[in-house]
Motif scaffolding. Structure first.
Motif: not given
Length: 536
Positions: A41-54
């Motif tokens: 699906r593409g690339t998930l950055t650390w910031s994006e991953l952190d936002t989604r986890v929250s």
């Protein structure tokens, strides 16, 4: 501590530890725009991953009432959502309970009931699993669907709670974070209790002993299921800030794996010996550039010597073997790259699984708990911070597995004077023929030196005269064949007569667990289904 064991009131006293989700917090702060996960699906950055986890943690807390200590079941093949559920559980202080997605609905329902789960995440291809789990676990009333088709859609939860910050819960060192279900090779799976403090130590141990020097510039290819050993490996890469590349969904294809290694400059991967064998025997190993690889870590079972030599010839000195169980989160011994030798000289120590890991203590003990000297075979026992907190709600299993503070692995072996460990086999695999102990591993290694044999497994089966004898189950290389008499001719000059298999069965494919491991339980069940096992 005072001599009486009471706490000295003049000393600070706390068991506070870092929440494992803090590894993500650190990466989002320091490496925010760098990739964390790459998939189809593409690339998930650390910031994006952190936002989604929250966002997911907020949804779990506010929509479903999940709190610290609650168990959350996940039924899904590898995808980014598995990692998000893991980190969201830990952010809240909840306990992650991943299943082997290849298990039947009733098998996963047992996990749900055993762990008394309060919430389930289920991938859209497994509606029957969701249904039976709701029926089995009395706390479980709703299921989150990773995809579409039933329950609450996963993406809707993320969208509805996007932008809601959630802090990492305060954690006690001994707080459970993961119920790691064993493969059930000798019975029903047991729930191993892994804790935040234990996995923090094990993460650092893996970085030190398995992948020294790993950091944000490294790239890890996720080959094995994230529900078990590969999940621990991914946690290690998260701690280092390294990106994880996921294989596309579907059947494992070595050519696709090698293409990803080339395209992304993969530096490490974790897998099992059977997958290393598939990767290095497939023609694509010579068609793609894999010079970026620094560590191919394999575990789950010892690698047969002939397979090891072939892999070394194809890949060079990048192999890292570790011996470890879920109960010790993979941290018992290590055989690093420099101890992998392609030639069978004395330095190769053929058959060793390495030396004890940093911070762990490994001993060989007899049935009474006495420590045995070098060269003597007994049970492999281990103590140290990587050992689990025990089995969840299973006093009988805890009593059997722990003695005087030592975890009893159930594996048999011996240790040489310099500390290298040699596994003889599982205690349950050993059989007694004519009053003598027979350890199948020794015989299997010799059999696999025959060029026609690809995989073997030896079982002890009943015999009227000798009590038990060996039955050898064999799979041949494509286009090759061999007879039992020819195999016996190969073995008889190297083995005592009582060790020689008395019967041979040839299969087109060896039964394996969902993680690619050959277990004697599955082999025996396959033979029983065919009606070829002697009656007890």
């Amino acid at each position: 501590m005072t001599e009486t064991g009471n706490r000295d009131p003049r000393l600070p006293w706390t068991t506070r530890t870092t929440n494992l989700a803090h590894f993500l917090t650190r990466n989002a702060r320091r490496l925010g725009d760098r990739p964390a996960i790459i998939d189809a699906r593409g690339t998930l950055t650390w910031s994006e991953l952190d936002t989604r986890v929250s966002a997911l943690a907020a949804a779990m807390r506010d929509r479903f009432g999940i709190k610290a200590g609650d168990r959350v079941l996940v039924q899904s093949p590898n995808n980014r959502e598995i990692t998000e559920t893991m980190l969201a559980c830990w952010r809240l202080g909840a306990v992650w309970v991943p299943s082997n997605y290849r298990q039947r609905p009733d098998e996963v329902a047992y996990l749900a009931q055993k762990s008394d789960v309060a919430l389930m995440f289920c991938e859209q291809d497994f509606p029957d699993h969701a249904t039976v789990c709701v029926e089995a676990a009395h706390k479980l009333t709703e299921v989150v669907c990773i995809g579409q088709g039933f329950g609450t859609p996963y993406d809707d939860l993320i969208a509805a709670h996007d932008g809601m910050p959630v802090s990492n819960a305060d954690m006690d060192r001994d707080a459970p974070c993961w119920l790691f279900f064993t493969s059930g090779s000798t019975g029903r799976p047991k729930a191993v209790v892994l804790t935040h403090g234990q996995l923090t130590f094990t993460t650092l141990n893996h970085l030190n002993d398995l992948m020294p020097g790993t950091g944000p510039d490294d790239v890890s290819l996720v080959v094995a299921p994230l529900s078990h050993g590969a999940g621990m490996h991914q946690l290690v890469n998260i701690a280092a800030g390294a990106v994880s590349v996921l294989l596309p969904p579907g059947r494992f294809d070595p050519a696709v794996a090698w293409r990803l290694v080339q395209d992304h400059g993969v530096t490490n991967m974790f897998t099992v010996p059977t997958i290393v064998k598939m990767l290095t025997e497939h023609p694509s190993v010579d068609q793609f550039d894999h010079s970026s690889l620094r560590y191919i870590i394999y575990a789950g079972a010892p690698m047969y010597r002939e397979d090891q030599k072939h892999a070394l010839g194809k890949l060079g000195r990048v192999l890292v073997q570790y011996f470890g169980l879920g109960e010790v989160t993979g941290a018992i011994t290590v055989l690093p790259p420099h101890d992998h030798h392609i030639n069978d000289g004395p330095e190769a120590r053929v058959g060793t699984c390495g030396f004890e890991r940093t911070g762990l203590h490994v001993t060989i003990q007899n049935d009474s708990g006495a420590h045995l000297p070098p060269g003597q075979t007994g049970e492999i026992c281990v103590a140290g911070p990587a050992v689990c907190a025990g089995y969840y709600m299973d006093d009988a299993a805890n009593t059997k597995a722990f003695r005087d503070g030592w975890f009893l692995t159930g594996d048999l072996g011996h240790m040489e004077a310099e500390g290298y460990l040699f596994i003889t086999g599982r205690s349950s695999d050993m059989y007694i023929s004519g009053g003598s102990n027979v350890y199948p591993r020794e015989i299997e290694e010799l059999m696999l030196t025959h060029p026609a044999l690809s995989e073997v497994a030896i079982l002890g089966v009943p015999h009227k005269q000798w009590g038990e004898v060996g039955l050898a189950v064999c799979v041949c290389e494509a286009g090759k064949s061999v007879t039992g008499d020819e195999i016996t001719a190969l073995l008889k000059d190297s083995l005592a007569k009582y060790k020689l298999p008395q019967e041979y069965v040839f299969l087109d494919e060896m039964p394996k667990t969902g993680y690619g491991k050959i277990t004697k339980k599955l082999v025996r069940e396959a033979l029983e289904a065919r009606g070829v096992l002697p009656a007890k």
